[in-house]
Enzyme design. Structure first.
Site, PDB file in Angstrom:
ATOM      1  N   CYS A 115       0.839  -1.202   0.000  1.00  0.00           N
ATOM      2  CA  CYS A 115       0.000   0.000   0.000  1.00  0.00           C
ATOM      3  C   CYS A 115       0.873   1.251   0.000  1.00  0.00           C
ATOM      4  CB  CYS A 115      -0.932  -0.012   1.218  1.00  0.00           C
ATOM      5  SG  CYS A 115      -2.164   1.313   1.212  1.00  0.00           S
ATOM      6  N   CYS A 116       1.902   1.258   0.849  1.00  0.00           N
ATOM      7  CA  CYS A 116       2.828   2.393   0.894  1.00  0.00           C
ATOM      8  C   CYS A 116       3.568   2.554  -0.428  1.00  0.00           C
ATOM      9  CB  CYS A 116       3.838   2.214   2.028  1.00  0.00           C
ATOM     10  SG  CYS A 116       3.184   2.459   3.689  1.00  0.00           S
ATOM     11  N   CYS A 198      -1.072   8.808   6.903  1.00  0.00           N
ATOM     12  CA  CYS A 198      -2.422   8.484   6.451  1.00  0.00           C
ATOM     13  C   CYS A 198      -3.332   8.241   7.660  1.00  0.00           C
ATOM     14  CB  CYS A 198      -2.397   7.243   5.558  1.00  0.00           C
ATOM     15  SG  CYS A 198      -1.609   7.499   3.959  1.00  0.00           S
ATOM     16  N   CYS A 201      -3.645   4.770   9.368  1.00  0.00           N
ATOM     17  CA  CYS A 201      -2.385   4.215   9.884  1.00  0.00           C
ATOM     18  C   CYS A 201      -1.739   5.078  10.962  1.00  0.00           C
ATOM     19  CB  CYS A 201      -1.405   4.024   8.734  1.00  0.00           C
ATOM     20  SG  CYS A 201      -2.003   2.912   7.447  1.00  0.00           S
ATOM     21  N   CYS A 226       7.899   3.481   5.873  1.00  0.00           N
ATOM     22  CA  CYS A 226       7.075   3.215   4.692  1.00  0.00           C
ATOM     23  C   CYS A 226       7.911   2.931   3.454  1.00  0.00           C
ATOM     24  CB  CYS A 226       6.146   4.390   4.415  1.00  0.00           C
ATOM     25  SG  CYS A 226       7.018   5.926   4.031  1.00  0.00           S
TER      26      CYS A 226
END
Length: 233
Positions: A115-116, A198, A201, A226
């Site tokens: 995702c990162c 985010c 997170c 990340c």
């Protein structure tokens, strides 16, 4: 010019003087990444108030806090700057979410890093492409992984010189500077959020917790990066 030579030229220069020296050495080749964290707001102040030849960009992951977007607008109102936004590649993001769902990053470190990669790393690589120097708001005490970094270093992963003007500043010194100079910063910093990423997170930390405890809190402490500032092993 290598990092050793650059360090010799910069010497003991700090703050605006440091940035002015770097831009004179690398005209049109210096870029600054802001996530609108409190450290980044200080560097934005230096750039905006002194009309420095540094391009600004931010990574709009699509899952930022509403407070971050509000600060983004306030920053543009205060400074005569353009902040270029880089967003995730739609096809990559759509494929990832379709296969694994919108919150799969909670399920494994691998999913979270993917995702990162899509929301941050791939857009970052587009942002810094062709530049010689990358300015960041990194401080050494932000995580255990950053103690071994230096205020000027060569990023082997991204093939770019990185400079961290606030590297030896404490969080308390950063907040004090912002308040003394009336620099706008994210209101979440006053609500227990020393580090803001985010929304899904990031959480506030409790007294006595590590600075990065609020980022990816469900993971092991040593994994809390990340990948934006990855170092080759």
């Amino acid at each position: 010019m290598n990092v050793k030579e650059l360090k010799e030229i910069i010497g003991d220069k700090k703050g605006v003087e440091l940035l002015q020296t770097v831009t004179s050495l690398f005209p049109k080749e210096v870029i600054f990444s802001t996530s609108f964290g409190i450290e980044d707001q200080i560097i934005t102040e230096w750039i905006g108030k002194n009309n420095l030849d540094i391009q600004l960009f931010t990574l709009d992951t699509g899952r930022l806090f509403k407070e971050t977007y509000s600060l983004w607008s306030r920053t543009l109102e205060r400074y005569p700057l353009q902040i270029k936004a880089y967003s995730p590649d739609n096809s990559l993001l759509e494929d990832f979410i379709s296969k694994k769902g919108p919150n799969s990053f909670y399920e494994s470190v691998e999913n979270r890093k993917e995702c990162c990669r899509i929301r941050k790393i791939e857009p970052l690589q587009r942002a810094i492409s062709g530049k010689k120097v990358w300015i960041t708001g990194i401080r050494s005490d932000q995580s255990v992984n950053r103690h071994d970094m230096d205020f000027i270093e060569y990023d082997e992963v991204n093939q770019i010189i990185k400079i961290h003007p606030l590297f030896d500043w404490t969080f308390e010194a950063v907040k004090k500077y912002c308040k003394e100079h009336y620099i706008p910063y994210n209101v979440l910093h006053d609500k227990g959020f020393p580090s803001i990423g985010c929304q899904p997170c990031t959480r506030a930390i409790q007294a006595g917790e590590d600075f990065r405890a609020g980022r990816w809190w469900w993971e092991d402490q040593s994994k809390k990066e990340c990948g934006l500032h990855a170092v080759k092993s």
